[in-house]
Design a protein around this motif. Structure first.
Motif, short mmCIF file in Angstrom:
data_model
loop_
_atom_site.label_atom_id
_atom_site.label_comp_id
_atom_site.label_asym_id
_atom_site.label_seq_id
_atom_site.Cartn_x
_atom_site.Cartn_y
_atom_site.Cartn_z
N SER A 138 144.25 40.37 -9.82
CA SER A 138 145.31 41.32 -9.45
C SER A 138 145.58 41.29 -7.95
N GLY A 139 144.49 41.25 -7.15
CA GLY A 139 144.67 41.19 -5.70
C GLY A 139 145.31 39.89 -5.26
N GLU A 140 144.87 38.80 -5.87
CA GLU A 140 145.43 37.50 -5.51
C GLU A 140 146.89 37.37 -5.94
N LEU A 141 147.20 37.93 -7.10
CA LEU A 141 148.59 37.93 -7.58
C LEU A 141 149.48 38.68 -6.61
N PHE A 142 149.01 39.81 -6.12
CA PHE A 142 149.80 40.60 -5.16
C PHE A 142 150.09 39.78 -3.90
#
Length: 369
Positions: A138-142
């Motif tokens: 989720s953090g990397e996607l953001f």
């Protein structure tokens, strides 16, 4: 021989790229599909606001179902959640400029993100390690989505400049096609890129988390110190309340991602001390916000925004209190870091359930105002 060994992996990467780009195109097509029924973006903004997550998250979930191949028994339940989300997003008759409509639009993606997580983990949501993987994703996607957005902004500016030289205004095309189609399609592409370049992004995301954690800690400490020095109360107007809660959510996101990016077996270090200072600062700020919200409710009564803000801050308070306890025990050598991981990943369900309550219960409770 080595070339032959790499061939299946290369084919797999090409297949993933084809599927990801096809789903991105499908998301772009879905967001334009309502225009065939006379529901244009310019004249029906509330419809697109409520349904934005439904144009892309089912496709993102489908991508991970295709890639992870989870137990087929969970697929009907995943489909049922998306069908129910579509119903609740469109069945309520909201007033114009309704607060509850905006709250639904903001909280529906949170609930559906848990469904994406179940697909991402291949149906193994009960495993703490897989939930931590989803937090990392989720953090990397953001990060990738923001980078794609910045690149898209530069591309749009360049398009506007060159087309202006021949007296053609591309603003209508940008507003009707490029922006909405690019916004939903980029989610799928960003997810594919994270999967493709996971090691590189993980390093970048960890670095950003370590950079911004002390900065946000300084901001919170400075804010609390200024609040104490001046003796001023927190003015909880709607915009201020949203901004303040967004700050706390960002802080919690930093905490989550820092935990997910840390080696669980390593000994406590300086960064862990910074983390506990951040948690305690956020906890104090949350108490201040709760006090101000309670005063506002006592003075002016309940509104949808105040009820949702109250619930959110109570949920954050519980998380931060227990996180502080677990972190202190870890620093004292009385607990393990896996206790912190388990607590944070278990608590994801609480956020999803609260978001579902806001979507389903709050609008009719306040008469869709």
């Amino acid at each position: 021989m080595k070339l032959l060994e790499k061939f299946p992996k290369t084919i797999k990467k090409y297949n993933e790229a084809i599927v990801a780009f096809a789903l991105a195109v499908a998301a772009a097509a879905f967001i334009k599909l309502p225009t065939l029924f006379g529901i244009s973006l310019g004249q029906n903004e509330s419809f697109y606001l409520r349904n934005m997550s439904l144009f892309v998250l089912p496709l993102l979930t489908g991508y991970f179902i295709w890639k992870r191949r989870p137990d087929t028994r969970i697929l009907p339940w995943i489909a049922l959640v998306f069908i129910a989300a579509g119903i609740f997003a469109n069945v309520y008759a909201f007033d114009r400029q309704s607060d509850t409509e905006l709250l639904l639009a903001l909280h529906l993606p949170i609930t559906l993100w848990l469904v994406v997580g179940i697909a991402y983990t291949g149906g193994r949501w009960s495993q703490v390690g897989r939930r931590m993987d989803f937090i990392r994703f989720s953090g990397e996607l953001f990060i990738y989505y923001v980078l794609i957005g910045l690149g898209g902004g530069v591309l749009t500016l360049f398009m506007a400049l060159i087309f202006n030289t021949i007296a053609i205004d591309i603003e209508p095309f940008f507003e009707s096609w490029l922006l909405p189609c690019g916004a939903v399609g980029a989610v799928i592409i960003a997810a594919w890129l994270v999967e493709l370049k996971q090691d590189i992004v993980e390093s970048l995301a960890s670095m950003l988390a370590r950079l911004f954690t002390p900065l946000f800690t300084i901001v919170l400490i400075t804010f609390l110190g200024t609040l104490l020095w001046t003796g001023r109360g927190l003015e909880i107007e709607r915009d201020v309340l949203i901004a303040f809660d967004m700050l706390l959510i960002v802080v919690l996101g930093l905490l989550l991602y820092s935990i997910s990016a840390r080696a669980p077996n390593s000994s406590p270090g300086v960064f862990d001390v910074v983390q506990i200072v951040l948690v305690i600062s956020a906890l104090t700020a949350d108490v201040v916000a709760l006090w101000a919200i309670a005063e506002r409710i006592t003075e002016l009564g309940f509104t949808p925004n105040r009820v949702v803000a109250l619930g959110l801050n109570v949920i954050l308070l519980v998380n931060l209190v227990w996180s502080a306890r677990l972190y202190i025990r870890f620093l004292q050598g009385k607990g393990s870091f896996s206790d912190i991981e388990k607590w944070q990943t278990d608590y994801l369900l609480v956020y999803a359930v609260w978001a579902a309550i806001v979507v389903i219960v709050i609008p009719p409770l306040f008469g869709f105002v």
